[in-house]
Design a protein around this motif. Structure first.
Motif, PDB file in Angstrom:
ATOM      1  N   LYS A 242       0.537  -1.040  -0.246  1.00 36.09           N
ATOM      2  CA  LYS A 242       0.253  -0.185   0.223  1.00 36.09           C
ATOM      3  C   LYS A 242       0.337   1.537   0.077  1.00 36.09           C
ATOM      4  CE  LYS A 242      -4.088  -1.956   0.645  1.00 36.09           C
ATOM      5  NZ  LYS A 242      -5.536  -1.375   0.166  1.00 36.09           N
ATOM      6  N   ILE A 243       1.744   1.482   0.701  1.00 33.61           N
ATOM      7  CA  ILE A 243       3.060   2.225   0.183  1.00 33.61           C
ATOM      8  C   ILE A 243       3.833   2.217  -0.497  1.00 33.61           C
ATOM      9  CG2 ILE A 243       3.828   3.762   2.463  1.00 33.61           C
ATOM     10  CD1 ILE A 243       1.288   3.323   3.282  1.00 33.61           C
ATOM     11  N   PRO A 246       2.821   1.508  -4.109  1.00 34.42           N
ATOM     12  CA  PRO A 246       2.602   2.814  -5.432  1.00 34.42           C
ATOM     13  C   PRO A 246       3.281   4.248  -5.181  1.00 34.42           C
ATOM     14  CG  PRO A 246       0.907   2.027  -3.526  1.00 34.42           C
ATOM     15  CD  PRO A 246       2.296   1.384  -3.649  1.00 34.42           C
ATOM     16  N   SER A 247       4.544   4.035  -4.150  1.00 33.81           N
ATOM     17  CA  SER A 247       5.068   5.360  -4.395  1.00 33.81           C
ATOM     18  C   SER A 247       6.152   5.270  -5.765  1.00 33.81           C
ATOM     19  CB  SER A 247       5.586   5.468  -2.965  1.00 33.81           C
ATOM     20  OG  SER A 247       6.246   5.171  -2.363  1.00 33.81           O
ATOM     21  N   TRP A 325       0.929   8.203 -10.617  1.00 37.07           N
ATOM     22  CA  TRP A 325      -0.403   8.353  -9.707  1.00 37.07           C
ATOM     23  C   TRP A 325       0.135  10.202  -9.943  1.00 37.07           C
ATOM     24  CZ3 TRP A 325       3.187  10.382  -6.425  1.00 37.07           C
ATOM     25  CH2 TRP A 325       3.938   9.979  -5.595  1.00 37.07           C
TER      26      TRP A 325
END
Ligand SMILES: Nc1ncnc2c1ncn2[C@@H]1O[C@H](COP(=O)(O)OP(=O)(O)OP(=O)(O)O)[C@@H](O)[C@H]1O
Ligand SMILES: [Mg+2]
Lengths: 332, 266
Positions: A242-243, A246-247, A325
């Motif tokens: 989740k961290i 994605p980053s 993103w």
């Protein structure tokens, strides 16, 4: 000066008094027309220079000759396709006849073994580069992620990466060829040996940009986000999914784009040197062939290689834009 | 005073390239339940370090922190942190950002529907429910900060820790957020420790203002009670004598610290 900048501007009206072409259309029209002018000037200069260069294989090809050869290559492809269709039609006819005479006759369809045309070579090259690229990504992204997550692993692996990164594909090629011959000995192989050799060479060379970018992406997650994760006590796997991942996505894709571009360049060189089917072999064959059309045909291949490289890059860019993103950064 | 959160004799040293650096020395502070405390002091004096120790993000070299009878030694949703730069995950919508925390913290305690209602409720508390499907880059700085606060409130923390939460906002947005924060504080009775550089903000919001001396080896210089009645209105306070007096006291402290950085004001 007492006059401020704002006060000199006329007050804004809420309606439009003249109809205007939207700005983005204006902008793209201008950039297209500039591209067109650029290409035109280049073609003229090219033709002019080419007319004045004589080689042992005749005059250096200009745009006119290239266009001619594009047509030739395409009609060769058409003829070859026709031959193939005819070949199978003949077999079917013969088989039907044999079956009519003897219903128990052992009939079979033999595969067509015609000369690969330019279009076939393009397809082979595209397949090879995709396959090599996919293998590389399956290795590179996990490897990069592990390096980015663990300092000790990074320190252990980094020298190896640095050592192999600058190695040219041509240096790998003999080793890979021999390895594939020795180890890839399936009875009824799914892929040709030459295909596997080229693909692995591509993979070995296009691994590195993705490994390095993934490492950087995974290890440079914003400290605040890591603190958020610590405060809400995310378990390790959720933290990763989740961290961290994605980053890292934008950098992973930057790496993948570089990898694909490298892979495509490497492939042509590998095919030329190893005489493996593909665009590289097409160029080499034409060169050896040495007819008066050869240079123009090679020039066609050069343009096609460039064009495919461009399309591959645009495709990756589109995917990158889609998954990223980080909509603020301008991707080009 | 009944201490809910107690910082006793906390000191911290950092290992830097040029040897160890002592940032804090014997910091002592007792905070009551429901109290609103602000930390103020010159840049680099160690305010964030104190807050990070409270959060459990840093380990004190000596001394310790006790919250509600338990020692603090690791980060926990009990001590939610609002970061200066919102720290929202840019790839998640506003709703999903809050959901990530809620799902993790209330797993097994709340049903899916309850979680949804709880997230909605917290987004409404900070007046951001209309933007719940937007991504952080699509909303303004003030709105992002609201989401950051909603995410923390949704953790149902015992203490809300805020590190210069409004530092990057323009004056008007800041005023709106301060009002929201006062409203939330009075409705929920949350204990808040907040860092600020803004003297007016400190006086307006706090029950007590903790002024820190300058580092290295910073400590608490002076504590000022703000006896203004709640609810407070910024317009009425603007010319209240008590307000101006408190403001004057803090400014005086900061000014003295600037002039004589080494000494601790009486
Ligand atoms: N991880 C660290 N390693 C080394 N030194 C640190 C570390 N964190 C903080 N410091 C030092 O501790 C001191 C206090 O830092 P801190 O960030 O707490 O200050 P601050 O009061 O929050 O400042 P500001 O108002 O600018 O945010 C500073 O001198 C800083 O350089
Ligand atoms: Mg700070």
């Amino acid at each position: 000066m007492s006059n401020s900048v704002e006060s000199t501007e006329p007050p804004r009206k809420w309606y439009r008094d003249t109809w205007q072409v939207p700005a983005f259309i204006k902008r793209s029209l201008r950039s297209w027309s500039l591209s067109f002018v650029g290409i035109l000037v280049f073609a003229l200069l090219w033709q002019g220079t080419a007319n004045n260069i004589d080689t042992s294989l005749g005059q250096f090809p200009g745009p006119v000759q290239v266009v001619e050869q594009i047509q030739n290559l395409y009609s060769e492809y058409g003829r070859e396709q026709q031959r193939r269709v005819d070949f199978f039609a003949r077999q079917e006819a013969r088989n039907a006849q044999m079956l009519a005479e003897d219903p128990n006759a052992d009939v079979r369809i033999r595969p067509y073994t015609g000369r690969p045309t330019f279009v076939d070579q393009i397809q082979t090259s595209l397949w090879t580069v995709s396959f090599g690229f996919v293998i590389a990504m399956f290795v590179a992204i996990p490897l990069g992620a592990v390096c980015g997550l663990s300092e000790p692993v990074y320190n252990a692996i980094n020298p190896i990466i640095q050592l192999f990164k600058p190695v040219s594909p041509l240096a790998w090629l003999p080793l890979v060829t021999m390895l594939v011959s020795a180890l890839y000995v399936a009875e009824d192989p799914l892929f040709e040996k030459s295909f596997v050799t080229s693909a692995i060479t591509v993979a070995l060379c296009c691994l590195w940009p993705t490994v390095i970018n993934t490492t950087v992406g995974v290890s440079s997650v914003d400290k605040d986000l890591i603190n958020v994760s610590r405060v809400i006590r995310l378990p390790a796997h959720t933290h990763l999914l989740k961290i961290v991942l994605p980053s890292a996505i934008p950098l992973i894709f930057t790496g993948m784009r570089l990898s694909l571009a490298t892979g495509w360049m490497v492939l042509i060189a590998a095919e030329m040197l190893a005489q493996n089917p593909g665009l590289g072999k097409f160029i080499w064959d034409e060169f050896q062939n040495g007819s008066s059309d050869s240079l123009s045909r090679i020039m066609v291949a050069v343009l096609v290689i460039g064009f495919i490289g461009l399309i591959l890059d645009k495709l990756m860019l589109a995917v990158q834009r889609y998954v990223s993103w980080d909509k603020q950064t301008v991707l080009r | 005073m009944q201490a809910y959160l107690e910082i006793s004799n906390v000191g911290i040293e950092f290992n830097t390239e040029s040897g160890t650096f002592r940032a804090l020395q014997s910091v002592n502070l007792k905070i009551a339940k429901g109290e609103f405390v602000t930390l103020i002091g010159h840049s680099g004096c160690g305010k964030s370090t104190v807050l990070n120790i409270l959060a459990g993000l840093h380990q004190a070299t000596e001394g310790g922190v006790i919250l509600d009878g338990k020692e603090v030694n690791s980060p926990s949703p009990d001590r939610a942190v609002v970061f200066q730069n919102h720290a929202l995950l840019p790839w998640l919508s506003v709703y999903d950002n809050v959901e990530l925390a809620v799902k993790q913290i209330f797993r097994g305690q709340k049903s899916k529907a309850e979680m949804h209602d709880w997230i909605q409720h917290n987004l409404e508390l900070v007046h951001i429910e209309h933007a719940s499907s937007k991504r952080p880059h699509e909303i303004s700085g003030g709105m992002k900060q609201r989401v950051g606060i909603a995410r923390c409130l949704a953790m149902q923390p015992k203490v809300l820790l805020m590190d210069e939460p409004f530092g990057a906002l323009d004056a008007l947005t800041k005023a709106h957020l301060q009002d929201s924060l006062m409203e939330i504080h009075s409705n929920l009775g949350t204990t808040v420790v907040m860092i600020t550089h803004d003297v007016d903000e400190a006086v307006l919001l706090s029950d007590r203002i903790v002024m820190m001396s300058n580092g290295p080896a910073a400590s608490i210089g002076e504590i000022l009670e703000v006896p203004l009645a709640r609810p407070r209105s910024r317009l009425e306070l603007a010319d209240s004598a008590q307000f101006l007096q408190a403001r004057q006291r803090v400014l005086q402290f900061l000014y003295d610290k600037h002039k004589y950085p080494g000494t601790v004001a009486a």
